[in-house]
Motif scaffolding. Structure first.
Motif, mmCIF file in Angstrom:
data_model
loop_
_atom_site.group_PDB
_atom_site.id
_atom_site.type_symbol
_atom_site.label_atom_id
_atom_site.label_comp_id
_atom_site.label_asym_id
_atom_site.label_seq_id
_atom_site.Cartn_x
_atom_site.Cartn_y
_atom_site.Cartn_z
ATOM 1 N N PHE A 19 0.842 -0.990 -0.044
ATOM 2 C CA PHE A 19 -0.061 -0.124 0.046
ATOM 3 C C PHE A 19 0.916 1.168 -0.124
ATOM 4 O O PHE A 19 0.406 2.261 -0.752
ATOM 5 N N MET A 20 1.825 1.191 0.756
ATOM 6 C CA MET A 20 2.808 2.605 0.915
ATOM 7 C C MET A 20 3.805 2.519 -0.559
ATOM 8 O O MET A 20 3.742 3.716 -0.869
ATOM 9 N N THR A 21 4.152 1.537 -1.147
ATOM 10 C CA THR A 21 4.934 1.788 -2.070
ATOM 11 C C THR A 21 4.216 2.013 -3.574
ATOM 12 O O THR A 21 4.604 2.704 -4.281
ATOM 13 N N GLU A 22 2.940 1.415 -3.814
ATOM 14 C CA GLU A 22 2.320 1.409 -4.753
ATOM 15 C C GLU A 22 1.343 2.639 -4.837
ATOM 16 O O GLU A 22 0.783 2.971 -5.969
ATOM 17 N N ARG A 23 0.871 3.058 -3.611
ATOM 18 C CA ARG A 23 -0.092 4.124 -3.654
ATOM 19 C C ARG A 23 0.334 5.184 -2.795
ATOM 20 O O ARG A 23 0.218 6.552 -3.381
ATOM 21 N N VAL A 24 0.773 5.109 -1.577
ATOM 22 C CA VAL A 24 1.126 6.429 -0.852
ATOM 23 C C VAL A 24 2.305 7.231 -1.557
ATOM 24 O O VAL A 24 2.266 8.325 -1.635
ATOM 25 N N GLU A 25 3.331 6.376 -1.622
ATOM 26 C CA GLU A 25 4.370 7.025 -2.120
ATOM 27 C C GLU A 25 4.383 8.086 -3.499
ATOM 28 O O GLU A 25 4.876 8.692 -3.857
ATOM 29 N N PRO A 26 3.810 7.067 -4.748
ATOM 30 C CA PRO A 26 3.285 7.827 -5.835
ATOM 31 C C PRO A 26 2.665 8.959 -5.611
ATOM 32 O O PRO A 26 2.502 9.930 -6.437
ATOM 33 N N LEU A 42 -6.007 12.384 -0.224
ATOM 34 C CA LEU A 42 -5.720 11.708 1.063
ATOM 35 C C LEU A 42 -7.067 11.042 1.289
ATOM 36 O O LEU A 42 -6.813 9.833 1.675
ATOM 37 N N ASP A 43 -8.222 11.643 1.117
ATOM 38 C CA ASP A 43 -9.492 10.849 1.240
ATOM 39 C C ASP A 43 -9.561 9.503 0.534
ATOM 40 O O ASP A 43 -10.180 8.762 0.997
ATOM 41 N N THR A 44 -9.011 9.526 -0.830
ATOM 42 C CA THR A 44 -9.081 8.224 -1.422
ATOM 43 C C THR A 44 -8.031 7.288 -0.825
ATOM 44 O O THR A 44 -8.738 6.178 -0.697
ATOM 45 N N LEU A 45 -7.079 7.740 -0.312
ATOM 46 C CA LEU A 45 -6.075 6.551 0.152
ATOM 47 C C LEU A 45 -6.581 6.361 1.490
ATOM 48 O O LEU A 45 -6.772 4.809 1.827
ATOM 49 N N ARG A 46 -7.381 7.097 2.193
ATOM 50 C CA ARG A 46 -7.949 6.519 3.450
ATOM 51 C C ARG A 46 -9.179 5.597 3.218
ATOM 52 O O ARG A 46 -9.334 4.418 4.044
ATOM 53 N N ALA A 47 -9.948 5.729 2.104
ATOM 54 C CA ALA A 47 -11.164 4.940 1.694
ATOM 55 C C ALA A 47 -10.513 3.797 1.405
ATOM 56 O O ALA A 47 -11.127 2.515 1.936
ATOM 57 N N SER A 83 6.891 6.806 4.463
ATOM 58 C CA SER A 83 6.261 8.096 3.897
ATOM 59 C C SER A 83 5.769 8.680 4.988
ATOM 60 O O SER A 83 5.131 8.263 6.152
ATOM 61 N N GLU A 84 5.970 10.226 5.060
ATOM 62 C CA GLU A 84 5.310 10.913 6.278
ATOM 63 C C GLU A 84 3.821 10.881 6.092
ATOM 64 O O GLU A 84 3.191 11.418 7.203
ATOM 65 N N TYR A 85 3.245 10.564 5.013
ATOM 66 C CA TYR A 85 1.647 10.400 4.850
ATOM 67 C C TYR A 85 1.044 9.057 5.265
ATOM 68 O O TYR A 85 0.053 8.810 5.267
ATOM 69 N N GLY A 86 2.041 8.208 5.650
ATOM 70 C CA GLY A 86 1.522 6.695 5.850
ATOM 71 C C GLY A 86 0.460 6.625 7.149
ATOM 72 O O GLY A 86 -0.419 5.983 7.154
ATOM 73 N N GLN A 87 0.826 7.443 8.342
ATOM 74 C CA GLN A 87 -0.074 7.436 9.474
ATOM 75 C C GLN A 87 -1.311 8.161 9.015
ATOM 76 O O GLN A 87 -2.472 7.547 9.608
ATOM 77 N N LEU A 88 -1.343 9.161 8.055
ATOM 78 C CA LEU A 88 -2.852 9.755 7.724
ATOM 79 C C LEU A 88 -3.596 9.110 6.863
ATOM 80 O O LEU A 88 -4.479 8.730 6.872
ATOM 81 N N GLN A 259 15.165 2.896 5.694
ATOM 82 C CA GLN A 259 14.993 1.703 4.666
ATOM 83 C C GLN A 259 14.864 2.403 3.165
ATOM 84 O O GLN A 259 15.424 1.998 2.328
ATOM 85 N N ARG A 260 14.091 3.282 3.065
ATOM 86 C CA ARG A 260 13.838 3.942 1.843
ATOM 87 C C ARG A 260 14.884 4.660 1.306
ATOM 88 O O ARG A 260 15.305 4.568 0.210
ATOM 89 N N ALA A 261 15.772 5.375 2.121
ATOM 90 C CA ALA A 261 16.879 6.171 1.783
ATOM 91 C C ALA A 261 18.003 5.196 1.593
ATOM 92 O O ALA A 261 18.728 5.506 0.584
ATOM 93 N N PHE A 262 18.012 4.042 2.240
ATOM 94 C CA PHE A 262 19.069 3.125 2.055
ATOM 95 C C PHE A 262 18.789 2.693 0.314
ATOM 96 O O PHE A 262 19.699 2.144 -0.290
ATOM 97 N N ASP A 263 17.679 2.085 0.237
ATOM 98 C CA ASP A 263 17.249 1.633 -0.977
ATOM 99 C C ASP A 263 17.714 2.541 -2.155
ATOM 100 O O ASP A 263 18.247 2.288 -3.244
ATOM 101 N N LEU A 264 17.280 3.831 -1.905
ATOM 102 C CA LEU A 264 17.515 4.948 -3.016
ATOM 103 C C LEU A 264 19.071 4.853 -3.147
ATOM 104 O O LEU A 264 19.619 4.952 -4.258
ATOM 105 N N MET A 265 19.808 4.845 -1.976
ATOM 106 C CA MET A 265 21.294 5.142 -2.176
ATOM 107 C C MET A 265 21.878 4.063 -2.919
ATOM 108 O O MET A 265 22.641 4.058 -3.824
ATOM 109 N N CYS A 266 21.431 2.996 -2.672
ATOM 110 C CA CYS A 266 22.103 1.464 -3.265
ATOM 111 C C CYS A 266 21.688 1.409 -4.845
ATOM 112 O O CYS A 266 22.771 1.179 -5.547
#
Length: 396
Positions: A19-26, A42-47, A83-88, A259-266
């Motif tokens: 959910f995070m990588t396929e919808r929230v991050e994009p 955000l409303d769409t993601l919450r639904a 993502s900072e929006y994961g909690q929301l 983890q996300r920063a590590f992935d980007l770096m590598c």
């Protein structure tokens, strides 16, 4: 303790990761921009999260949440933090406030605030920090509440009340007992944000980020006596119960960011060429990988150890204090190295790193600055020796 995610947690953790990588991050570029489009996204993601059974996973089931046990939720929170929006998006940004109300709220408070919180119908906010005093010593807080008949009258000045501009209410820590010892002099009072005298002065940007960190004045704010949360004089006890697990949640989300920063770096090191070969072939670049790997693993073990201690009923003050400092430093260092590998591109909004870097710096201050936690951990460990004992690693 094992680093491995337990088998029974893997399915829900994998679902949250997807959910995070396929919808929230994009969706982050739209969410960063704000305005109606961001609200709709955000409303769409919450639904979608509610539809797929991923909503409010850490909230108790009796409140309408997912009912994940604390340690199970810790592993899920790790990937939610990417993502900072994961909690929301996943309805867990209210967890600290919901658990606080679940333990201390009256039946009327539960109906008015707790149930809508878990559904995501309203937003909470929490007011402790004040601009006029060093809030790392909260016994100095000067916002006061005086009981006048059947109403509390609150006067004071708070800031960094995150989310107040959109919240239905603020839980205000204020001095109610004038003659009591400092740690028994404060109480928690629930204040609806539309109460006369409750004035939002501004939303304070943090390192250029607008995060709804509000400065609020309380000028003769009157609320019913029944808005007291828990017993009088127990504000510090309630705050500590709220902040302890909250710091673990921060640290687990930081691991997701790392983890996300590590992935980007590598990945960048394999994609980018310099002087005829990939960056991955450069020894100094490999040192960035080694240092980041070691720090992430160390911080993760410390965090899981602290979470296990809390789950066993311990206050875990040494463990929490240590990981709050180590985790914040780790996050800053890992993101910093990733930016270094990206070079000039890492300084731009073309990657998430510039925004992540600014958020990471704030982690060394909120929920207690590093210096306070370092001093407290050192004092407690030395106290064991002063009492004739030792601090034996691996034993509590």
């Amino acid at each position: 303790m094992s680093f491995a995610v337990p088998d029974h947690v893997r399915p829900v953790r994998d679902a949250v990761h997807a959910f995070m990588t396929e919808r929230v991050e994009p969706a982050e570029p739209v969410l960063h921009a704000g305005g109606p489009a961001a609200a709709q996204a955000l409303d769409t993601l919450r639904a979608e999260a509610k539809k797929e059974g991923l909503w409010a996973l850490g909230h108790p089931r009796e409140l309408g949440g997912g009912g994940l046990p604390f340690l199970d939720y810790v592993y899920v929170n790790e990937v939610q933090g990417r993502s900072e929006y994961g909690q929301l998006a996943l309805g867990t940004f209210t967890l600290q406030d919901s658990l606080m109300l679940h333990e201390h709220a009256s039946p009327e408070q539960r109906e008015r605030y707790l149930e809508p919180l878990v559904r995501g119908d309203i937003w909470p906010s929490f007011a402790m920090t004040e601009p006029a005093v060093s809030s790392s010593d909260p016994t100095q807080l000067v916002t006061s509440a005086v009981l006048d008949g059947d109403e509390w009258v609150i006067n004071g000045h708070k800031w960094f009340t995150t989310g107040a501009s959109r919240a239905a209410y603020t839980t205000v820590m204020c001095r109610t007992e004038q003659d009591a010892p400092p740690h028994l002099a404060f109480s928690m009072i629930l204040v609806p944000t539309d109460t006369p005298g409750y004035t939002i002065v501004r939303e304070t940007p943090v390192l250029g980020l607008d995060g709804a960190h509000c400065e609020v004045r309380y000028d003769d704010v009157r609320v019913p006596a029944g808005n007291l949360l828990g017993p009088r004089g127990q504000g510090f006890v309630i705050a500590q119960k709220r902040l302890g697990p909250g710091r673990i949640f921060h640290c687990m989300r930081w691991l997701g960011q790392a983890q996300r920063a590590f992935d980007l770096m590598c990945r960048r090191m394999h994609e980018r060429t310099a002087f005829g070969e990939p960056l991955a072939a450069k020894q100094l670049m490999r040192q960035h990988v080694f240092d980041s790997y070691a720090e992430i693993q160390a911080a993760r073990l410390l965090t899981l150890d602290a979470a296990e201690a809390i789950d066993a009923g311990s206050q875990a003050r040494v463990e929490i204090g240590a990981i709050k400092v180590v985790g914040a430093r780790m996050l800053h260092n890992v993101i910093d190295r990733a930016i270094q590998v990206y070079g000039a591109a890492g300084l731009t909004p073309d990657t998430p790193l510039d925004r992540m870097y600014r958020h990471a710096r704030a982690g060394r201050i909120y929920d207690g600055p590093d210096e306070v936690h370092i001093d407290a951990v050192g004092r407690r460990v030395l106290g064991a020796y002063a009492a004739g004992g030792t601090w034996t690693f691996g034993l509590r």
